[in-house]
Motif scaffolding. Structure first.
Motif, PDB file in Angstrom:
ATOM      1  N   SER A 154      -9.012 -10.626   4.695  1.00 24.13           N
ATOM      2  CA  SER A 154      -9.392  -9.546   3.780  1.00 24.13           C
ATOM      3  C   SER A 154     -10.226  -8.514   4.530  1.00 24.13           C
ATOM      4  O   SER A 154     -10.818  -8.813   5.563  1.00 24.13           O
ATOM      5  N   ILE A 155     -10.241  -7.307   3.973  1.00 23.22           N
ATOM      6  CA  ILE A 155     -10.902  -6.179   4.628  1.00 23.22           C
ATOM      7  C   ILE A 155     -11.766  -5.457   3.599  1.00 23.22           C
ATOM      8  O   ILE A 155     -11.295  -5.132   2.513  1.00 23.22           O
ATOM      9  N   LEU A 156     -13.012  -5.203   3.972  1.00 17.68           N
ATOM     10  CA  LEU A 156     -13.910  -4.450   3.106  1.00 17.68           C
ATOM     11  C   LEU A 156     -14.567  -3.332   3.908  1.00 17.68           C
ATOM     12  O   LEU A 156     -15.567  -3.554   4.595  1.00 17.68           O
ATOM     13  N   PRO A 157     -13.986  -2.110   3.866  1.00 19.78           N
ATOM     14  CA  PRO A 157     -14.676  -0.986   4.497  1.00 19.78           C
ATOM     15  C   PRO A 157     -15.968  -0.699   3.736  1.00 19.78           C
ATOM     16  O   PRO A 157     -15.965  -0.611   2.517  1.00 19.78           O
ATOM     17  N   ARG A 158     -17.076  -0.608   4.441  1.00 21.86           N
ATOM     18  CA  ARG A 158     -18.372  -0.399   3.796  1.00 21.86           C
ATOM     19  C   ARG A 158     -18.724   1.073   3.726  1.00 21.86           C
ATOM     20  O   ARG A 158     -19.319   1.536   2.782  1.00 21.86           O
ATOM     21  N   ASP A 159     -18.452   1.794   4.757  1.00 24.47           N
ATOM     22  CA  ASP A 159     -18.718   3.221   4.857  1.00 24.47           C
ATOM     23  C   ASP A 159     -17.891   3.672   6.060  1.00 24.47           C
ATOM     24  O   ASP A 159     -17.096   2.900   6.564  1.00 24.47           O
ATOM     25  N   GLY A 160     -18.061   4.843   6.534  1.00 26.24           N
ATOM     26  CA  GLY A 160     -17.289   5.286   7.691  1.00 26.24           C
ATOM     27  C   GLY A 160     -17.657   4.581   8.974  1.00 26.24           C
ATOM     28  O   GLY A 160     -16.998   4.748   9.995  1.00 26.24           O
ATOM     29  N   ILE A 186      -5.670   3.287   7.733  1.00 30.89           N
ATOM     30  CA  ILE A 186      -5.020   2.138   7.111  1.00 30.89           C
ATOM     31  C   ILE A 186      -5.360   0.911   7.942  1.00 30.89           C
ATOM     32  O   ILE A 186      -5.129   0.875   9.154  1.00 30.89           O
ATOM     33  N   TRP A 187      -5.940  -0.083   7.273  1.00 27.97           N
ATOM     34  CA  TRP A 187      -6.337  -1.337   7.907  1.00 27.97           C
ATOM     35  C   TRP A 187      -5.347  -2.433   7.543  1.00 27.97           C
ATOM     36  O   TRP A 187      -4.891  -2.501   6.411  1.00 27.97           O
ATOM     37  N   CYS A 188      -5.061  -3.306   8.507  1.00 26.88           N
ATOM     38  CA  CYS A 188      -4.146  -4.419   8.293  1.00 26.88           C
ATOM     39  C   CYS A 188      -4.838  -5.719   8.691  1.00 26.88           C
ATOM     40  O   CYS A 188      -5.243  -5.890   9.843  1.00 26.88           O
ATOM     41  N   ALA A 189      -4.985  -6.622   7.699  1.00 25.77           N
ATOM     42  CA  ALA A 189      -5.507  -7.970   7.950  1.00 25.77           C
ATOM     43  C   ALA A 189      -4.302  -8.854   8.232  1.00 25.77           C
ATOM     44  O   ALA A 189      -3.386  -8.959   7.414  1.00 25.77           O
ATOM     45  N   HIS A 190      -4.291  -9.503   9.374  1.00 22.40           N
ATOM     46  CA  HIS A 190      -3.105 -10.194   9.886  1.00 22.40           C
ATOM     47  C   HIS A 190      -3.518 -11.560  10.434  1.00 22.40           C
ATOM     48  O   HIS A 190      -4.667 -11.745  10.832  1.00 22.40           O
ATOM     49  N   LEU A 248      -3.812  -5.113   3.110  1.00 19.07           N
ATOM     50  CA  LEU A 248      -3.793  -3.730   3.584  1.00 19.07           C
ATOM     51  C   LEU A 248      -4.838  -2.957   2.795  1.00 19.07           C
ATOM     52  O   LEU A 248      -4.956  -3.134   1.585  1.00 19.07           O
ATOM     53  N   GLU A 249      -5.592  -2.114   3.473  1.00 16.78           N
ATOM     54  CA  GLU A 249      -6.595  -1.271   2.823  1.00 16.78           C
ATOM     55  C   GLU A 249      -6.568   0.105   3.464  1.00 16.78           C
ATOM     56  O   GLU A 249      -6.384   0.225   4.673  1.00 16.78           O
ATOM     57  N   LEU A 283       0.846  -1.184   0.000  1.00 18.03           N
ATOM     58  CA  LEU A 283       0.000   0.000   0.000  1.00 18.03           C
ATOM     59  C   LEU A 283       0.883   1.236   0.000  1.00 18.03           C
ATOM     60  O   LEU A 283       1.793   1.350   0.827  1.00 18.03           O
ATOM     61  N   LEU A 284       0.614   2.146  -0.927  1.00 13.83           N
ATOM     62  CA  LEU A 284       1.276   3.439  -0.942  1.00 13.83           C
ATOM     63  C   LEU A 284       0.298   4.448  -0.356  1.00 13.83           C
ATOM     64  O   LEU A 284      -0.811   4.621  -0.871  1.00 13.83           O
ATOM     65  N   ASN A 285       0.701   5.088   0.745  1.00 12.28           N
ATOM     66  CA  ASN A 285      -0.154   6.053   1.420  1.00 12.28           C
ATOM     67  C   ASN A 285       0.653   7.335   1.606  1.00 12.28           C
ATOM     68  O   ASN A 285       1.514   7.395   2.486  1.00 12.28           O
TER      69      ASN A 285
END
Length: 169
Positions: A87-93, A60-64, A53-54, A9-11
């Protein structure tokens, strides 16, 4: 010394590399200058398998393999210590769906604090990828099994699902 790269991930000016040895960070500009030195550093308490990473809404979220984390100022902040977030899926805030070693987990944000709400039945198995299609449709990949197309209601409960089995030869 990085292990096997799984995700990146580039942030802004920070480049994150998730590997089977942990989460590494390097300044992006130093990686782009053809230097023979590799400026990666392992983030504290990140040893283990980083699956995904998302970035969403500045987080920034990390699935570990040790759970779900937020990456804040070069450190992992634990959100949920269940083994095996893939895996990570942000749905909204306010909501986040995580694919785990055994199904889907729902998280929500209440007053700035993320918390585990519940598992999302009936999905079982290792959910390595979860993608949203619009507001009420999920596509879920379960390796060595197949793909699930799931319709959600407003409470993020699965109303119906269709399974597309992987063919084996």
């Amino acid at each position: 010394y990085f292990g096997t790269g799984q995700t990146a991930l580039l942030n802004g000016s920070d480049f994150y590399l998730g590997t089977n040895q942990g989460l590494y960070l390097a300044p992006w500009e130093q990686l782009r200058n053809n230097s023979s030195e590799i400026p990666f550093r392992l983030l504290p308490s990140s040893a283990g398998q980083v699956w995904a990473l998302e970035e969403s809404d500045g987080t920034i979220w990390c699935a570990h393999d040790q759970g779900l984390f937020q990456v804040i100022n070069g450190r992992l902040r634990p959100i949920f210590k269940e083994e095996g977030i893939l895996s990570i899926l942000p749905r909204d805030g306010r909501h986040l769906i995580a694919g785990t070693y055994n199904g889907l987990s729902l998280f929500d944000n209440q007053n700035g604090q993320w918390r585990f709400v519940r598992k999302i039945p009936p999905v079982q198995g290792a959910c390595s990828q979860v993608l949203a299609w619009g507001k009420d449709l999920l596509w879920i990949n379960i390796p060595n099994f197949g793909i699930i197309k799931a319709t959600l209601d407003d409470e993020l409960t699965i109303l119906k699902q269709r399974i597309y089995l992987t063919e084996t030869f």
